[in-house]
Motif scaffolding. Structure first.
Motif, PDB file in Angstrom:
ATOM      1  N   GLN A 128      -5.732  -3.793   1.314  1.00 16.21           N
ATOM      2  CA  GLN A 128      -6.262  -5.010   0.718  1.00 16.21           C
ATOM      3  C   GLN A 128      -5.164  -6.067   0.831  1.00 16.21           C
ATOM      4  O   GLN A 128      -4.215  -6.062   0.057  1.00 16.21           O
ATOM      5  N   SER A 169     -11.990   0.787  -7.283  1.00 12.99           N
ATOM      6  CA  SER A 169     -12.365  -0.027  -6.121  1.00 12.99           C
ATOM      7  C   SER A 169     -13.312  -1.161  -6.486  1.00 12.99           C
ATOM      8  O   SER A 169     -13.431  -2.133  -5.739  1.00 12.99           O
ATOM      9  N   ASN A 216      -4.822 -12.148  -4.391  1.00 15.79           N
ATOM     10  CA  ASN A 216      -4.400 -10.758  -4.532  1.00 15.79           C
ATOM     11  C   ASN A 216      -5.417 -10.090  -5.443  1.00 15.79           C
ATOM     12  O   ASN A 216      -5.282 -10.104  -6.667  1.00 15.79           O
ATOM     13  N   GLN A 217      -6.467  -9.560  -4.836  1.00 15.38           N
ATOM     14  CA  GLN A 217      -7.652  -9.026  -5.491  1.00 15.38           C
ATOM     15  C   GLN A 217      -8.613 -10.116  -5.957  1.00 15.38           C
ATOM     16  O   GLN A 217      -9.812  -9.925  -5.976  1.00 15.38           O
ATOM     17  N   GLU A 265       0.830  -1.206   0.000  1.00 14.34           N
ATOM     18  CA  GLU A 265       0.000   0.000   0.000  1.00 14.34           C
ATOM     19  C   GLU A 265       0.865   1.256   0.000  1.00 14.34           C
ATOM     20  O   GLU A 265       2.030   1.226   0.404  1.00 14.34           O
ATOM     21  N   ARG A 322      -5.968   1.036  -7.605  1.00 15.35           N
ATOM     22  CA  ARG A 322      -4.958  -0.010  -7.437  1.00 15.35           C
ATOM     23  C   ARG A 322      -4.159  -0.138  -8.727  1.00 15.35           C
ATOM     24  O   ARG A 322      -4.731  -0.180  -9.815  1.00 15.35           O
ATOM     25  N   GLY A 340      -2.023  -0.325  -3.642  1.00 13.90           N
ATOM     26  CA  GLY A 340      -3.133   0.608  -3.561  1.00 13.90           C
ATOM     27  C   GLY A 340      -2.656   2.043  -3.416  1.00 13.90           C
ATOM     28  O   GLY A 340      -1.656   2.312  -2.757  1.00 13.90           O
ATOM     29  N   ARG A 359     -12.803  -2.987  -9.043  1.00 13.33           N
ATOM     30  CA  ARG A 359     -11.927  -3.868  -9.812  1.00 13.33           C
ATOM     31  C   ARG A 359     -12.159  -3.761 -11.314  1.00 13.33           C
ATOM     32  O   ARG A 359     -11.917  -4.699 -12.074  1.00 13.33           O
TER      33      ARG A 359
END
Length: 333
Positions: free
Chosen positions: A153, A286, A181-182, A144, A247, A234, A288
């Protein structure tokens, strides 16, 4: 103790490298000291800025510190429910890392203070008469910027692999890793560790890395390597109405050459240079949703690392000694 021989323990290096790649991509030669003894590795990388058509010039610097602490090393003997004798060797290490990542766009740092990665994990290596050779690992971390560090995240991974010995010079490994990871991903892995004569060794753990090592002397070696690297961090965008979370995902494939010098039995200095290609840089919101996507051209990179063997712990020395790896368990590289 023939079933837990020098050859089998050395083969643990293959899986150890692949699993630690998920914590930090250190495509340098790894030795027994890095696996069994407490040590600290400091590394710095610089990716030369490159400009894709119609986009900004993108560059990257990365500095990191990686620490390994053995927490369990023992040989156990016992009987199963079927009254069969079993001999088991177990070695567990904790791995901690801090990384500072600084992207630049047209020579300007963004985010201003870059991204910070903090992660912690553990690797457990197990060899036994009954269950043969296994490696397990797991880790948790965040990447981050200063503005999003307290609303992170997190990412994590966990997995295991089975290892088989084929003759005196070859080992293979196969298993799987579950990573988040996401989004959640299931990654099958396959590895091979093949010695070619006294001075050459080829190691690969797909899809993460492959390397050919030439070791002409005890104090010097050369690696020809390929590996995947990148980050997902992020950051925050300030508008007149609100602060928006974003991101940034970046990845590349490294092709390089590393020269490694082992000095004073406790230091390993490595210098690496090569080409970073197949580069992708994306930005998500946010939800995605993909906002931007660019493919910077291939560009040179350089890296340098210094590894310091901090001590030879009682845990590690006992484990190495009982496995017959050198006098009193002292093996440095």
């Amino acid at each position: 103790m023939a079933t837990i021989s020098r050859m089998k323990i050395t083969s643990f290096l293959l899986l150890f490298f692949g699993l630690t790649c998920l914590l930090s991509v250190h495509a340098q030669q790894l030795g027994l000291s890095r696996l069994f003894y407490p040590n600290v590795t400091l590394r710095a990388d610089y990716v030369v800025p490159g400009q894709a058509a119609g986009s900004q010039e993108f560059g990257l610097t990365r500095t990191s510190g990686l620490g390994i602490i053995p927490i369990q090393s023992e040989v156990q003997a016992g009987f199963s429910f079927r009254k069969k004798f079993d001999l088991r060797a177990v070695h567990t290490v904790m791995i901690g890392q801090f990384t500072q990542i600084q992207p630049t766009f047209d020579g300007t740092k963004f985010p201003d203070n870059g991204y910070k990665t903090i992660s912690v994990g553990a690797i457990r290596m197990q060899a036994s008469v009954k269950d043969k050779l296994w490696v397990y690992g797991a880790a948790l971390g965040v990447t981050e910027s200063n503005e999003t560090f307290f609303t992170p995240q997190p990412f994590f991974w966990g997995g295991g692999a089975r290892m088989r010995i084929i003759g005196l010079r070859s080992q293979i490994a196969y298993g799987s890793i579950l990573a988040y990871n996401q989004k959640l991903r299931f990654i099958p892995i396959f590895g091979i560790n093949q010695r070619l004569g006294k001075q050459w060794r080829v190691t690969a753990l797909l899809p993460f890395m492959a390397t050919a090592n030439y070791h002409p002397t005890k104090w010097f070696s050369v690696d020809m390597l390929a590996g995947v690297s990148g980050y997902s961090g992020g950051f925050q965008v300030q508008t007149a109405e609100e602060k928006l979370l974003r991101r940034q995902n970046y990845q590349h494939v490294k092709l390089g050459l590393a020269a490694n010098v082992h000095a004073l039995s406790v230091f390993n200095v490595s210098v690496e240079a090569g080409l970073a290609g197949f580069r992708q840089l994306r930005t998500f919101n946010s939800a995605r949703e993909n906002l931007t996507s660019t493919a910077p051209p291939a560009t040179p990179y350089v890296g340098v690392s210094v590894r310091y063997l901090t001590s030879r712990s009682k845990f590690s020395s006992k484990f190495m000694g009982k496995l017959g790896l050198g006098e009193k368990g002292i093996i440095n590289w």
